[in-house]
Design a protein around this motif. Structure first.
Motif, mmCIF file in Angstrom:
data_model
loop_
_atom_site.group_PDB
_atom_site.id
_atom_site.type_symbol
_atom_site.label_atom_id
_atom_site.label_comp_id
_atom_site.label_asym_id
_atom_site.label_seq_id
_atom_site.Cartn_x
_atom_site.Cartn_y
_atom_site.Cartn_z
ATOM 1 N N UNK A 145 -16.655 -63.952 126.996
ATOM 2 C CA UNK A 145 -18.107 -64.213 125.888
ATOM 3 C C UNK A 145 -18.140 -62.776 125.199
ATOM 4 N N UNK A 146 -17.844 -61.699 125.856
ATOM 5 C CA UNK A 146 -17.758 -60.478 125.248
ATOM 6 C C UNK A 146 -16.785 -60.019 124.380
ATOM 7 N N UNK A 147 -15.602 -60.522 125.020
ATOM 8 C CA UNK A 147 -14.267 -60.196 124.012
ATOM 9 C C UNK A 147 -14.312 -61.107 122.881
ATOM 10 N N UNK A 148 -15.105 -62.323 123.163
ATOM 11 C CA UNK A 148 -14.992 -63.092 121.925
ATOM 12 C C UNK A 148 -15.456 -62.671 120.534
ATOM 13 N N UNK A 149 -16.345 -61.811 120.767
ATOM 14 C CA UNK A 149 -16.830 -61.087 119.617
ATOM 15 C C UNK A 149 -15.895 -59.852 118.684
ATOM 16 N N UNK A 150 -14.791 -59.750 119.466
ATOM 17 C CA UNK A 150 -13.705 -58.971 118.858
ATOM 18 C C UNK A 150 -13.191 -59.472 117.602
ATOM 19 N N UNK A 151 -13.264 -60.395 117.359
ATOM 20 C CA UNK A 151 -12.523 -61.214 116.290
ATOM 21 C C UNK A 151 -13.680 -61.810 115.541
ATOM 22 N N UNK A 152 -13.668 -61.567 114.387
ATOM 23 C CA UNK A 152 -14.697 -62.400 113.296
ATOM 24 C C UNK A 152 -14.356 -63.903 113.188
#
Length: 177
Positions: A145-152
């Motif tokens: 879930x945290x890494x999901x935010x790395x790509x817009x």
């Protein structure tokens, strides 16, 4: 709830979407969530090795055992993904771990990868790739879930996990009795 509403059911259908975002809950692993149905080929692709197109070609070739003649370019990759005669199976699941690391600096190249995976899934679903029968082909881009935010913009629907609905279906409404 029917099987198609689960991740396992989704992976067994040749229907789109052929590429999906798999959000891995805290305390779980992508490998722990994804189990290949009997007779399917499950191949794990290390997203950390796919930061450039050259890395994508090398890692896909390694994971899928592409033939020596593989040309390490987008066209050659598309051809190999639509063939896979050296890897006979009832269906194909590509699990791309650490997907946030896949071509993070070049949206155009990332979009090319998504298009090639979609084209391969469509070819397999129509029986064009391996014969006359529809064959499931899915690529799962696994992230926390945290890494999901790395790509817009992932440009991917979210894959079903557990008892959630498949991405191409509307939630069902139960009548109360």
């Amino acid at each position: 709830m029917t099987q198609s509403h689960t991740l396992a059911g989704y992976l067994q259908t040749p229907k789109p979407p052929w590429s999906s975002l798999l959000v891995v809950p805290a305390g779980k692993t992508a490998a722990g969530l994804v189990k290949a149905p009997p007779g399917f080929a499950l191949r794990v692709i290390n997203g950390k090795k796919c930061s450039t197109p050259a890395g994508v070609f090398a890692e896909f070739a390694r994971a899928l055992g592409f033939p020596d003649y593989f040309g390490h370019n987008w066209d050659a990759m598309e051809e190999c993904l639509a063939d896979l005669e050296w890897l006979p199976a009832k269906g194909y699941v590509l699990l791309i771990t650490d997907a946030q690391a896949v071509i993070p600096e070049d949206e155009e190249e990332y979009e090319t990868l998504l298009e090639i995976l979609s084209d391969a899934g469509e070819a397999w679903s129509k029986g064009q790739a391996g014969g006359s029968q529809a064959v499931p082909f899915h690529a799962l881009f696994a992230v926390s879930e945290q890494e999901r935010l790395r790509r817009a913009h992932w440009d991917l629907e979210t894959a079903p996990t557990g008892n959630t609905q498949a991405p191409h279906q509307k939630p069902s409404r139960k009548k109360s009795s």
